[in-house]
Structure formats: structure tokens, C-alpha cells
Design an enzyme around this catalytic site. Structure first.
Site, mmCIF file in Angstrom:
data_model
loop_
_atom_site.group_PDB
_atom_site.id
_atom_site.type_symbol
_atom_site.label_atom_id
_atom_site.label_comp_id
_atom_site.label_asym_id
_atom_site.label_seq_id
_atom_site.Cartn_x
_atom_site.Cartn_y
_atom_site.Cartn_z
ATOM 1 N N ARG A 126 -3.360 4.778 -1.917
ATOM 2 C CA ARG A 126 -3.260 3.369 -1.306
ATOM 3 C C ARG A 126 -2.923 2.274 -2.421
ATOM 4 O O ARG A 126 -2.142 1.476 -2.521
ATOM 5 C CB ARG A 126 -4.295 3.138 -0.770
ATOM 6 C CG ARG A 126 -4.845 1.455 -0.368
ATOM 7 C CD ARG A 126 -5.845 1.488 0.567
ATOM 8 N NE ARG A 126 -6.341 0.165 0.817
ATOM 9 C CZ ARG A 126 -6.058 -0.627 1.797
ATOM 10 N NH1 ARG A 126 -5.506 -0.079 2.759
ATOM 11 N NH2 ARG A 126 -6.804 -1.831 1.609
ATOM 12 N N GLU A 169 0.916 -4.560 11.005
ATOM 13 C CA GLU A 169 0.666 -3.437 11.051
ATOM 14 C C GLU A 169 1.470 -2.461 12.005
ATOM 15 O O GLU A 169 1.473 -2.703 13.082
ATOM 16 C CB GLU A 169 -0.926 -3.417 11.334
ATOM 17 C CG GLU A 169 -1.961 -3.672 10.388
ATOM 18 C CD GLU A 169 -2.200 -3.013 8.985
ATOM 19 O OE1 GLU A 169 -1.801 -1.960 9.151
ATOM 20 O OE2 GLU A 169 -2.930 -3.722 8.189
ATOM 21 N N GLU A 190 1.719 3.848 3.156
ATOM 22 C CA GLU A 190 2.294 3.261 4.323
ATOM 23 C C GLU A 190 3.799 3.501 4.175
ATOM 24 O O GLU A 190 4.445 2.500 4.268
ATOM 25 C CB GLU A 190 1.810 2.108 4.471
ATOM 26 C CG GLU A 190 0.102 1.944 4.513
ATOM 27 C CD GLU A 190 -0.528 0.600 4.313
ATOM 28 O OE1 GLU A 190 0.255 -0.342 4.369
ATOM 29 O OE2 GLU A 190 -1.839 0.569 4.273
ATOM 30 N N HIS A 219 0.816 -1.200 0.030
ATOM 31 C CA HIS A 219 -0.014 -0.058 0.076
ATOM 32 C C HIS A 219 0.922 1.246 0.022
ATOM 33 O O HIS A 219 1.916 1.614 0.861
ATOM 34 C CB HIS A 219 -0.921 -0.084 1.030
ATOM 35 C CG HIS A 219 -2.048 -1.163 1.043
ATOM 36 N ND1 HIS A 219 -2.425 -1.796 2.318
ATOM 37 C CD2 HIS A 219 -2.593 -1.477 0.129
ATOM 38 C CE1 HIS A 219 -3.463 -2.663 1.924
ATOM 39 N NE2 HIS A 219 -3.548 -2.390 0.470
ATOM 40 N N HIS A 264 2.949 -3.437 6.528
ATOM 41 C CA HIS A 264 1.882 -2.565 6.389
ATOM 42 C C HIS A 264 1.762 -1.591 7.749
ATOM 43 O O HIS A 264 2.564 -1.865 8.708
ATOM 44 C CB HIS A 264 0.519 -3.135 6.359
ATOM 45 C CG HIS A 264 0.005 -3.863 5.226
ATOM 46 N ND1 HIS A 264 -0.852 -3.540 4.172
ATOM 47 C CD2 HIS A 264 0.622 -5.156 4.943
ATOM 48 C CE1 HIS A 264 -0.907 -4.446 3.368
ATOM 49 N NE2 HIS A 264 -0.080 -5.384 3.390
HETATM 50 N N1 ARG Z 1 -4.850 -3.226 6.483
HETATM 51 C C1 ARG Z 1 -4.822 -4.390 5.683
HETATM 52 C C2 ARG Z 1 -5.631 -4.430 4.636
HETATM 53 O O1 ARG Z 1 -6.411 -3.908 4.468
HETATM 54 C C3 ARG Z 1 -4.961 -5.680 6.543
HETATM 55 C C4 ARG Z 1 -4.362 -6.879 5.967
HETATM 56 C C5 ARG Z 1 -4.510 -8.028 6.831
HETATM 57 N N2 ARG Z 1 -4.665 -9.287 5.851
HETATM 58 C C6 ARG Z 1 -5.370 -9.381 4.984
HETATM 59 N N3 ARG Z 1 -5.392 -10.597 4.113
HETATM 60 N N4 ARG Z 1 -6.399 -8.607 4.684
HETATM 61 O O2 ARG Z 1 -5.086 -4.948 3.612
HETATM 62 ZN ZN ZN Z 2 -1.888 -1.762 3.961
#
Ligand code: ARG
Ligand code: ZN
Length: 428
Positions: free
Chosen positions: A236, A380, A181, A178, A306
Site C-alpha cells: 500500500r 473509492e 489499488e 496507494h 482510490h
Molecule cells: N481509504 C482512504 C485512505 O485510507 C480514504 C481516504 C479518505 N480521505 C482521507 N483524507 N483520509 O486513505
Molecule cells: Zn487508497
């Protein structure tokens, strides 16, 4: 009325900012369904960037919303909130200053200063750093081209081989999936630097690198990262152009083939959680998936970095079902979080993604897990929403060190669980 107005102006002066000329981040707490609906509207109709939750769909009563409001829509948005008596406070009054601070001191000779790893770096400087790191450590570091981005930028992973033991297993770490970040690519650089500098001095990293090679992809989404430096700091997704819509970009962490585009992702290209036209439709996710498919027998540990919210997550995010080795994974992140608390006095939540944050299908961690990489995590990093994506450079060292401690803890557990101790006879 006049006195009220003057009072209002004075109050704002007192806080040292002027609402009309600065980009802000607001923390908003809707308490009724009506307020939720208004907020959903605000975040989609006006030029704002939702920081938390990831999509307006998840805005609900009694849950804090973090909203980036650029100067030009600041008055309208604040008025609307006030008109509907929606409780809010200014989280960051000086977002533009923070952004400026993070971009200005990217020196032209990126390796000249000892604080190189405590700053954020432009994409060009990261490419330069990748090259130099490989060149300067020819016996330990190899740059591997694993594919290219939508805008045809190369995707380089660094392979760290600090010990030439045969049949070594491996760790994969990707950063910058992303774009906004920024602490994430900073961590990948930090990790490589730390590995090369402290292999001989630190037992934990020595044990890891003696037993495993490490693949590090510092910027998985270079087009998006570039865009956050040049055009929109809050971007993002990647930068792929849609055939069906004027909106740009796919959420690469919704583009993998793990319950792809079910609840928690969207088919709508204008959302932040757009899953793309089909699984691995994006060259960035396809490149990572191809590489991992090729190396699935050696890669034992998958890590995706992330920010923000300080969490150590593991599968599943794409379903509420429990992973088969749930207890192992839980034990690992729990120990990592405990150490972060003990050594850095910082709190990290942990657990399976779907239950700890939200359902989010199509993620790289779940996909890697289903491929057979049974130790799969998403971190995170800092913070928990004060600076959010605009974490100041002065926080990079602590954020990276605590994440590094988590990586060390988990990697050493993986080694302990999967590899027979040296010198012991093979199992019958
Ligand atoms: N903040 C991340 C996202 O939205 C969380 C990722 C967690 N893992 C996942 N497979 N979504 O992508
Ligand atoms: Zn992210």
C-alpha cells in the site's frame, strides 16, 4: 473422525480449490471481543494482508474483515479461526490466478490493441504511455515533471489543454497514491484517453475542457506500484526506508499536513497507516503539495482516486467537524451517486470522510481543501469487497465509466457554481 476428514477433503475438492496451495481472501465476522482480539493478533502475527479495515486497530465486533491469506499461512490461519469458532467464508479462493491474469497480458506494444485501456499496465508501460500521449498530442498534452519518488523515479503529471481560452481554471486528479489499488492508475489513463477522444463528441467533457485545464498524475506512488508488480501485490505505502525501524514505507495519504498523525494514523513504521517522520517527509507527497501550492489560485477542483468500497468522499477526514461548504459538497456527490445508480445500477456511498468511513488525518484531500481548493474529493472506486484490490481487467471499463460520470457531474457543478456564464457582464 476419518469420515469427517474425507468429507472435509471432498467439500474442498467440490469447491474446486485446495486450501494448502492457494492464496485466499477470507471474509471474517468476529462477534465477540475475544474474537476481535484473536483476529487482530492473526493479522499482525502471521504473513497476511489486511484489506479491510485498513488497520487492525479498527477491527470490531459485527463488522466484516477482509483478509488476504497467502498459501503458506493459510492452514494455520484457518485452524485458528476454526478453533475459536470465528465465522468466516472464502471470498476469493484463487487469488494467485487473479493476480496472474492481471499481469500477464501487458503486451510489449502497449498501444497496439484496442483494449489497452481495459488492462492493467506495468510502471514501465505507463511511463511509455505518458511519453507517447504527450508526443502524439503536442498541442493538447504536456508532460510536467513535478518531482521524483523516494527511489528517484520521475513523477510526471499530464496537463490537458483542449481549448486555449485565457485565464482558465484547472482540475487536479491524482491516481495511485496507494500502490495496490490498481484500478486507480487505470482510471487516470482512461480519463486522459476519454478526454482526448470524446472532446468533440460529448457535451459534458467538452464543457469541462472548454472551461478548465486538467492536470492528471497517473501514478503518485511509482515505487510502491512497481513493488506490487514485482514483489508484493498487496503493498500500500511508498518504499521509503525508515531510520528507526526495519519496516519500509509511509502511507502517503497520512503524510499531508492536515491534523497530521492524530487519531486514524500511526507513528509506528510497521503499520499500513504510518504517517512518516513529519508532514511531507516523503518526496511524493511533497511534490504534489509543492505543485498545488504553486497553482492554488487556478486549481478549483481536487480529485484523488482510490479503491475499493465505492464511495464519494469529501472533507473532512481529519476531524469530525463539518467543512464550511459542506452542503455544496454533499449536493455534488449526491447527484453523482444518483447518476451512477441510474446509468450503471451501482451503489456508491457518499459523505464526509470521517463520518462515512473513519478518521484519517494527513490526507491529500483535506490538505488541498485547507489550502483553499474548496472542491476536494476522494473517490473509492469498485468494488465493495468481492474482488477488492484484485478487480479483474474485465471490470475496468465499467468501473472507470461510472467514476468518469461522477467526475463529469462534479466538475460541471463546480463550473456552474464558480464561473460566470460566458457572455454575461462581470459582476459589479
Ligand atoms: N481509504 C482512504 C485512505 O485510507 C480514504 C481516504 C479518505 N480521505 C482521507 N483524507 N483520509 O486513505
Ligand atoms: Zn487508497
Amino acid at each position: 473422525m476419518k469420515t469427517l476428514l474425507i468429507l472435509f477433503i471432498l467439500m474442498n475438492l467440490d469447491k474446486g480449490y485446495c486450501t494448502e496451495t492457494r492464496d485466499q481472501v477470507l471474509s471474517i465476522s468476529p462477534t465477540t471481543q475475544e474474537q476481535v482480539d484473536i483476529l487482530k493478533n492473526v493479522s499482525t502475527q502471521y504473513e497476511t494482508a489486511l484489506w479491510q479495515p485498513v488497520s487492525p486497530h479498527y477491527i470490531k465486533e459485527e463488522t466484516q474483515v477482509h483478509l488476504f491469506v497467502p498459501a503458506n499461512s493459510s492452514e494455520t490461519v484457518t485452524d485458528l479461526l476454526q478453533k475459536h469458532a470465528i465465522t468466516h467464508e472464502v471470498l476469493l479462493a484463487n487469488a494467485n490466478e487473479l493476480i496472474e491474469m492481471q499481469t500477464k497480458n501487458d503486451s510489449t506494444d502497449p498501444r497496439s490493441s484496442s483494449t489497452f485501456y481495459e488492462r492493467y499496465h506495468s510502471l514501465e508501460d505507463i511511463y511509455y504511455w505518458i511519453n507517447r500521449t504527450a508526443q502524439d498530442n503536442p498541442d493538447k498534452v504536456k508532460a510536467i515533471l513535478i518531482g521524483s519518488s523516494y527511489e528517484k523515479r520521475p513523477l510526471y503529471a499530464l496537463k490537458l489543454t483542449l481549448n486555449n481560452r485565457p485565464n482558465k481554471k484547472a482540475i487536479w486528479i491524482d491516481c495511485g497514491i496507494h500502490a495496490r489499488e490498481w484500478i486507480s492508475p487505470a482510471f487516470c489513463l482512461w480519463f486522459v484517453h476519454y478526454s482526448l477522444s470524446f472532446y468533440k463528441q460529448n457535451q459534458d467533457i467538452a464543457n469541462i475542457l472548454d472551461n478548465m485545464d486538467v492536470y492528471v498524475l497517473p501514478v503518485m506512488n511509482p515505487d510502491g506500484y512497481k513493488y506490487t508488480w514485482t514483489t508484493n501485490r498487496m503493498w500500500r505505502k511508498n518504499r521509503s526506508i525508515s531510520r528507526s525501524s526495519a519496516c519500509t514505507g509511509v502511507d502517503l495519504n497520512r503524510n499531508f499536513d492536515a491534523n497530521w498523525c492524530t487519531e486514524g494514523a500511526s507513528h509506528e513504521p510497521c503499520t499500513e497507516i504510518y504517517c512518516g517522520a513529519f508532514p511531507e517527509s516523503e518526496p511524493e507527497s511533497e511534490a504534489v503539495a509543492n505543485f498545488l501550492r504553486l497553482h492554488k489560485d487556478t486549481v478549483q477542483l481536487y480529485l484523488s482516486i482510490h479503491s475499493y468500497s465505492q464511495m464519494l468522499l469529501f472533507p473532512y477526514s481529519c476531524t469530525l467537524d463539518e467543512a464550511e461548504n459542506h452542503n455544496d459538497l454533499l449536493e455534488m456527490v449526491q447527484e453523482a451517486a444518483q447518476k451512477i445508480r441510474r446509468y450503471y445500477s451501482n451503489t456508491y456511498k457518499y459523505g464526509p470522510g470521517a463520518k462515512t468511513i473513519y478518521l484519517a488525518p494527513g490526507g491529500s484531500d483535506d490538505w488541498a481543501y485547507n489550502l483553499g481548493i474548496k472542491y476536494s474529493f476522494t473517490f473509492e472506486l469498485q468494488d465493495r469487497g468481492h474482488y477488492g484490490f484484485l478487480l479483474p481487467p474485465s471490470h475496468i471499463a465499467k468501473a472507470c465509466n461510472e467514476a468518469l460520470l461522477a467526475v463529469k457531474t462534479i466538475a460541471n457543478k463546480v463550473i456552474e457554481k464558480t464561473q460566470a456564464p460566458m457572455g454575461s457582464p462581470p459582476a459589479a
